[in-house]
Enzyme design. Sequence first.
Site, short mmCIF file in Angstrom:
data_model
loop_
_atom_site.label_atom_id
_atom_site.label_comp_id
_atom_site.label_asym_id
_atom_site.label_seq_id
_atom_site.Cartn_x
_atom_site.Cartn_y
_atom_site.Cartn_z
N GLY A 33 9.32 74.39 -7.96
CA GLY A 33 9.15 75.01 -9.63
C GLY A 33 10.98 75.75 -10.08
N GLY A 38 10.12 82.19 -7.33
CA GLY A 38 9.99 82.98 -7.03
C GLY A 38 9.91 81.76 -5.71
N SER A 124 12.82 70.15 -6.79
CA SER A 124 12.06 69.11 -6.91
C SER A 124 10.86 68.59 -8.18
CB SER A 124 10.59 69.13 -5.85
OG SER A 124 9.89 70.04 -5.82
#
Length: 220
Positions: A33, A38, A124
């Site tokens: 993400g 988070g 990623s």
Amino acid sequence: MVKNDIVWHDHTVTRSDREQRLSQRGVVVWFTGLSGCGKSTIANELDRQLNQLGRATMLLDGDNIRHGLCAPPERLAEEHSQEFAARFGLGFGETDREENIRRIGSLAGLMASAGLITLTAFVSPYRQDRDRVRKMIQANRAGDFIEVFVDTPLAICESRDPKGLYKKARAGLIKNFTGISDPYEAPLAPEIHLDGGDGRSPAQQATEVLETLRKQGVFK
Ligand SMILES: Nc1ncnc2c1ncn2[C@@H]1O[C@H](COP(=O)(O)OS(=O)(=O)O)[C@@H](OP(=O)(O)O)[C@H]1O
Ligand SMILES: Nc1ncnc2c1ncn2[C@@H]1O[C@H](COP(=O)(O)OP(=O)(O)O)[C@@H](O)[C@H]1O
């Protein structure tokens, strides 16, 4: 099969021996993400919860791994030649991220084969890079790559901005910043999809992942 002189060597203590001793399956739980979504917080909390249950884990986190295994050229140049640093140091261009994820994927695979529940937290951003890791891990055993998409809207990530990186990226001081001047390719079919903006705490989100691992028989 690529032809060369490197031959795989089987070991006496098998993966199955290690997993039986730990009473768990070695898997890779891959958080992905945007920066600030988070990932680290939820993965760290999941690590804590799993350890409290006596599970054997390892947590690989973007910022930490870029201090060593995937260090940038400037850091490598402190101990190595300029040529070495330029060749092996990693930044945030597309090919550098590809190599970053390849190294981490290989490391995570080794840790899973040691029977560890291996948690990774990396931006990623490229689907192909994540899917290569998935393929490599699943080639050994189906179900061992569990992709967790921490789907937090860019506006929320940017408002958190814990390291002030979005501010710098908006000011043009950081190039190739994911979500601002570089793409993020969302997973199409992640095993777990967390809505990072749903108001739940990181602990609640970590527990959702933990319960999925339990249901999938990673541990009892
Ligand atoms: N250009 C650019 N784009 C994205 N992120 C950046 C960049 N420059 C530095 N950072 C900081 O580095 C962390 C991301 O490193 P990763 O190894 O996870 O990146 S990647 O998976 O290779 O894309 C990321 O950490 P997180 O905020 O924890 O995600 C940032 O703090
Ligand atoms: N579920 C959540 N609800 C509210 N704030 C969160 C949540 N998860 C993370 N945060 C906060 O968001 C910020 C960025 O989290 P972090 O885990 O560092 O993101 P990442 O590793 O994806 O860059 C931190 O200040 C963290 O406390």
